[in-house]
Design an enzyme around this catalytic site. Structure first.
Site, PDB file in Angstrom:
ATOM      1  N   HIS A 119     -15.612   1.289   7.347  1.00 17.70           N
ATOM      2  CA  HIS A 119     -15.333  -0.022   6.755  1.00 17.70           C
ATOM      3  C   HIS A 119     -16.563  -0.923   6.804  1.00 17.70           C
ATOM      4  O   HIS A 119     -17.258  -0.970   7.818  1.00 17.70           O
ATOM      5  CB  HIS A 119     -14.196  -0.720   7.508  1.00 17.70           C
ATOM      6  CG  HIS A 119     -12.888   0.005   7.388  1.00 17.70           C
ATOM      7  ND1 HIS A 119     -12.011  -0.220   6.348  1.00 17.70           N
ATOM      8  CD2 HIS A 119     -12.332   0.975   8.147  1.00 17.70           C
ATOM      9  CE1 HIS A 119     -10.963   0.580   6.474  1.00 17.70           C
ATOM     10  NE2 HIS A 119     -11.137   1.322   7.573  1.00 17.70           N
ATOM     11  N   CYS A 146      -4.654  -2.722   3.458  1.00 14.61           N
ATOM     12  CA  CYS A 146      -5.286  -1.575   4.137  1.00 14.61           C
ATOM     13  C   CYS A 146      -5.192  -1.843   5.641  1.00 14.61           C
ATOM     14  O   CYS A 146      -5.802  -2.802   6.142  1.00 14.61           O
ATOM     15  CB  CYS A 146      -6.739  -1.441   3.692  1.00 14.61           C
ATOM     16  SG  CYS A 146      -7.618  -0.107   4.519  1.00 14.61           S
ATOM     17  N   GLY A 147      -4.419  -1.021   6.326  1.00 17.41           N
ATOM     18  CA  GLY A 147      -4.187  -1.245   7.761  1.00 17.41           C
ATOM     19  C   GLY A 147      -5.442  -1.047   8.591  1.00 17.41           C
ATOM     20  O   GLY A 147      -5.781  -1.868   9.447  1.00 17.41           O
ATOM     21  N   THR A 148      -6.156   0.075   8.332  1.00 18.93           N
ATOM     22  CA  THR A 148      -7.395   0.285   9.087  1.00 18.93           C
ATOM     23  C   THR A 148      -8.405  -0.810   8.740  1.00 18.93           C
ATOM     24  O   THR A 148      -9.179  -1.238   9.601  1.00 18.93           O
ATOM     25  CB  THR A 148      -7.989   1.681   8.790  1.00 18.93           C
ATOM     26  OG1 THR A 148      -8.050   1.874   7.375  1.00 18.93           O
ATOM     27  CG2 THR A 148      -7.164   2.789   9.431  1.00 18.93           C
ATOM     28  N   GLY A 149      -8.379  -1.271   7.477  1.00 22.40           N
ATOM     29  CA  GLY A 149      -9.292  -2.343   7.064  1.00 22.40           C
ATOM     30  C   GLY A 149      -9.008  -3.640   7.794  1.00 22.40           C
ATOM     31  O   GLY A 149      -9.935  -4.356   8.206  1.00 22.40           O
ATOM     32  N   ASN A 163     -12.103   5.907   9.853  1.00 20.84           N
ATOM     33  CA  ASN A 163     -12.654   5.893   8.493  1.00 20.84           C
ATOM     34  C   ASN A 163     -13.606   4.683   8.405  1.00 20.84           C
ATOM     35  O   ASN A 163     -13.503   3.738   9.191  1.00 20.84           O
ATOM     36  CB  ASN A 163     -11.536   5.855   7.439  1.00 20.84           C
ATOM     37  CG  ASN A 163     -10.558   4.716   7.634  1.00 20.84           C
ATOM     38  OD1 ASN A 163     -10.623   3.987   8.615  1.00 20.84           O
ATOM     39  ND2 ASN A 163      -9.648   4.553   6.707  1.00 20.84           N
ATOM     40  N   ASN A 182      -6.243  10.223  -0.769  1.00 18.99           N
ATOM     41  CA  ASN A 182      -6.319   9.103  -1.707  1.00 18.99           C
ATOM     42  C   ASN A 182      -5.954   9.587  -3.112  1.00 18.99           C
ATOM     43  O   ASN A 182      -5.948  10.797  -3.373  1.00 18.99           O
ATOM     44  CB  ASN A 182      -7.749   8.542  -1.717  1.00 18.99           C
ATOM     45  CG  ASN A 182      -8.130   7.913  -0.392  1.00 18.99           C
ATOM     46  OD1 ASN A 182      -7.408   7.066   0.142  1.00 18.99           O
ATOM     47  ND2 ASN A 182      -9.279   8.312   0.154  1.00 18.99           N
ATOM     48  N   GLU A 240     -10.607   0.009  -1.651  1.00 18.79           N
ATOM     49  CA  GLU A 240     -10.545   1.223  -0.836  1.00 18.79           C
ATOM     50  C   GLU A 240     -11.283   2.401  -1.462  1.00 18.79           C
ATOM     51  O   GLU A 240     -11.094   2.692  -2.656  1.00 18.79           O
ATOM     52  CB  GLU A 240      -9.083   1.652  -0.631  1.00 18.79           C
ATOM     53  CG  GLU A 240      -8.354   0.812   0.365  1.00 18.79           C
ATOM     54  CD  GLU A 240      -7.053   1.476   0.796  1.00 18.79           C
ATOM     55  OE1 GLU A 240      -7.040   2.705   0.992  1.00 18.79           O
ATOM     56  OE2 GLU A 240      -6.060   0.750   0.915  1.00 18.79           O
ATOM     57  N   CYS A 251      -5.233   6.230   8.165  1.00 22.13           N
ATOM     58  CA  CYS A 251      -4.569   5.289   7.258  1.00 22.13           C
ATOM     59  C   CYS A 251      -3.582   4.459   8.078  1.00 22.13           C
ATOM     60  O   CYS A 251      -2.573   4.990   8.551  1.00 22.13           O
ATOM     61  CB  CYS A 251      -3.838   6.050   6.152  1.00 22.13           C
ATOM     62  SG  CYS A 251      -2.938   4.954   5.035  1.00 22.13           S
ATOM     63  N   GLY A 252      -3.886   3.186   8.249  1.00 17.13           N
ATOM     64  CA  GLY A 252      -3.053   2.330   9.108  1.00 17.13           C
ATOM     65  C   GLY A 252      -1.667   2.094   8.537  1.00 17.13           C
ATOM     66  O   GLY A 252      -0.650   2.230   9.233  1.00 17.13           O
ATOM     67  N   ASN A 253      -1.595   1.739   7.247  1.00 18.32           N
ATOM     68  CA  ASN A 253      -0.275   1.520   6.643  1.00 18.32           C
ATOM     69  C   ASN A 253       0.506   2.828   6.604  1.00 18.32           C
ATOM     70  O   ASN A 253       1.729   2.844   6.779  1.00 18.32           O
ATOM     71  CB  ASN A 253      -0.429   0.944   5.226  1.00 18.32           C
ATOM     72  CG  ASN A 253      -0.972  -0.471   5.250  1.00 18.32           C
ATOM     73  OD1 ASN A 253      -0.583  -1.269   6.103  1.00 18.32           O
ATOM     74  ND2 ASN A 253      -1.885  -0.775   4.341  1.00 18.32           N
ATOM     75  N   ASN A 311       0.895  -1.174   0.000  1.00 19.33           N
ATOM     76  CA  ASN A 311       0.000   0.000   0.000  1.00 19.33           C
ATOM     77  C   ASN A 311       0.934   1.224   0.000  1.00 19.33           C
ATOM     78  O   ASN A 311       1.513   1.567   1.028  1.00 19.33           O
ATOM     79  CB  ASN A 311      -0.861  -0.056   1.254  1.00 19.33           C
ATOM     80  CG  ASN A 311      -1.983   0.970   1.296  1.00 19.33           C
ATOM     81  OD1 ASN A 311      -2.494   1.272   2.368  1.00 19.33           O
ATOM     82  ND2 ASN A 311      -2.415   1.498   0.171  1.00 19.33           N
ATOM     83  N   ASN A 342     -15.048   1.858   2.730  1.00 15.11           N
ATOM     84  CA  ASN A 342     -13.984   0.936   2.338  1.00 15.11           C
ATOM     85  C   ASN A 342     -14.572  -0.468   2.506  1.00 15.11           C
ATOM     86  O   ASN A 342     -15.205  -0.753   3.528  1.00 15.11           O
ATOM     87  CB  ASN A 342     -12.766   1.100   3.254  1.00 15.11           C
ATOM     88  CG  ASN A 342     -12.124   2.478   3.121  1.00 15.11           C
ATOM     89  OD1 ASN A 342     -11.483   2.763   2.133  1.00 15.11           O
ATOM     90  ND2 ASN A 342     -12.318   3.332   4.121  1.00 15.11           N
TER      91      ASN A 342
HETATM   92  N1  LIG Z   1      -8.968   4.722   1.459  1.00 12.62           N
HETATM   93  C1  LIG Z   1      -9.044   5.035   2.851  1.00 12.62           C
HETATM   94  C2  LIG Z   1      -7.827   5.726   3.378  1.00 12.62           C
HETATM   95  C3  LIG Z   1      -6.574   4.880   3.294  1.00 12.62           C
HETATM   96  C4  LIG Z   1      -6.573   3.667   4.216  1.00 12.62           C
HETATM   97  C5  LIG Z   1      -5.257   2.941   4.170  1.00 12.62           C
HETATM   98  N2  LIG Z   1      -4.885   2.342   2.969  1.00 12.62           N
HETATM   99  C6  LIG Z   1      -4.954   2.103   5.388  1.00 12.62           C
HETATM  100  O1  LIG Z   1      -3.910   1.418   5.363  1.00 12.62           O
HETATM  101  O2  LIG Z   1      -5.659   2.161   6.398  1.00 12.62           O
HETATM  102  C7  LIG Z   1     -10.274   5.935   3.122  1.00 12.62           C
HETATM  103  O3  LIG Z   1     -10.657   6.713   2.263  1.00 12.62           O
HETATM  104  O4  LIG Z   1     -10.808   5.846   4.230  1.00 12.62           O
END
Ligand SMILES: N[C@@H](CCC[C@H](N)C(=O)O)C(=O)O
Length: 285
Positions: free
Chosen positions: A168, A226-229, A166, A67, A217, A76-78, A14, A199
């Protein structure tokens, strides 16, 4: 000609262009355009977006993420792991554990390093939001969305909604290989039930400690990770009694593995790698 210095970094594939706002001066009203232009694979550098590493009054550094469609996200976790690596290796912090401000709040990052080079980072991502209002999502605002039916593109699925700052939507499936990511991702992101978009994650259980994961995403499309994912997926697994709280869970993303732990205190801990790809200078058009 205006030039922007950047460092391209990735967390499990990512990838974002990181801009050190302690040194660079970018116009606020052009940030969204820079994200689109610089991220373009053909006429720019190519990336999932840009991440600004900014001064903060509340922490040693602040992260802002755009984005590659130009939209700004709150978390954004990553990106957080890469910001932590950048901040430590470039002397923006001197401790191995420090705070990072995001638009979703303040998190705590701890870097693991050898000879000053960070190989992995744990981020205490804070508490997940599990109510509709946290995403936001239409319906009774104080209620949870756990294994709830939703009809999209004429088909009905069950999903669980989690906010990590964010929004999910997590769908548990039997076979990650046949998950309709490309179709459901854009459809749900543009669905009026999710006023700020979504997401979308598909997750396949291997055991209570191990899950496969794929993501579409908001603002970018399909990414390697996606870290938050991944955090949302483990929270959703626990809410559906597919995983346990206070246990380390391995999430296999397309780009590699993250270790996620939704602790009994309520915090979500995310551990994984962060890597530098290159440094560069972008010539603004
Ligand atoms: N696309 C996400 C923001 C980015 C998240 C990311 N890739 C992660 O690692 O968490 C959004 O619009 O919420």
């Amino acid at each position: 000609m205006k030039k922007i210095h950047f460092t391209k970094m990735h967390g499990l594939g990512n990838n974002y262009l990181y801009i050190n706002m302690f040194e660079e001066k970018l116009e606020e009203d052009r940030l969204s355009n820079y994200a689109v232009e610089m991220s373009n694979v053909h006429t720019g550098v190519g990336s999932d977006g840009i991440i600004l590493i900014c001064p903060s009054e509340k922490a040693p550094v602040k992260m802002r993420i755009f984005n590659n469609d130009g939209s700004e996200a709150k978390n954004c976790g990553n990106g957080l792991r890469c910001v932590a690596k950048y901040a430590f290796e470039n002397g923006l912090v001197s401790e191995e554990s420090f705070k990072i401000e995001t638009l979703a709040g303040i998190v705590q990052a701890s870097v693991f390093q050898n000879d000053g080079i960070v190989h992995s980072v744990t981020v205490d991502m804070g508490e997940p939001g599990v109510l509709r209002r946290d995403l936001p999502m239409a319906g009774e605002q104080e209620s949870r969305v756990v294994n709830e039916e939703i009809t999209v593109l004429g088909k009905t699925y069950s999903f669980t909604a989690v906010s990590m700052g964010n929004p999910h939507g997590v769908f548990f499936v039997d076979d990650i290989g046949t998950a309709p990511l490309k179709e459901l991702g854009p459809a749900l992101n543009n669905d009026e039930r999710f006023p700020e978009g979504l997401n979308v994650e598909f997750v396949e259980k291997v055991s209570r400690q191990e899950f496969h994961f794929r993501v579409w995403e908001r603002g970018t499309g399909i990414t390697q990770a996606c870290g938050t994912g991944a955090c949302a997926a483990v929270v959703a697994a626990a809410l559906n009694n597919l995983a346990d709280r206070n246990e380390e869970v391995t999430v296999h993303l397309a780009g590699g593995d993250l270790i996620i732990n939704w602790t009994n205190e309520g915090k979500v801990l995310m551990t994984g790698p962060a890597e530098v790809i290159c440094n560069g200078v972008y010539f603004v058009k």
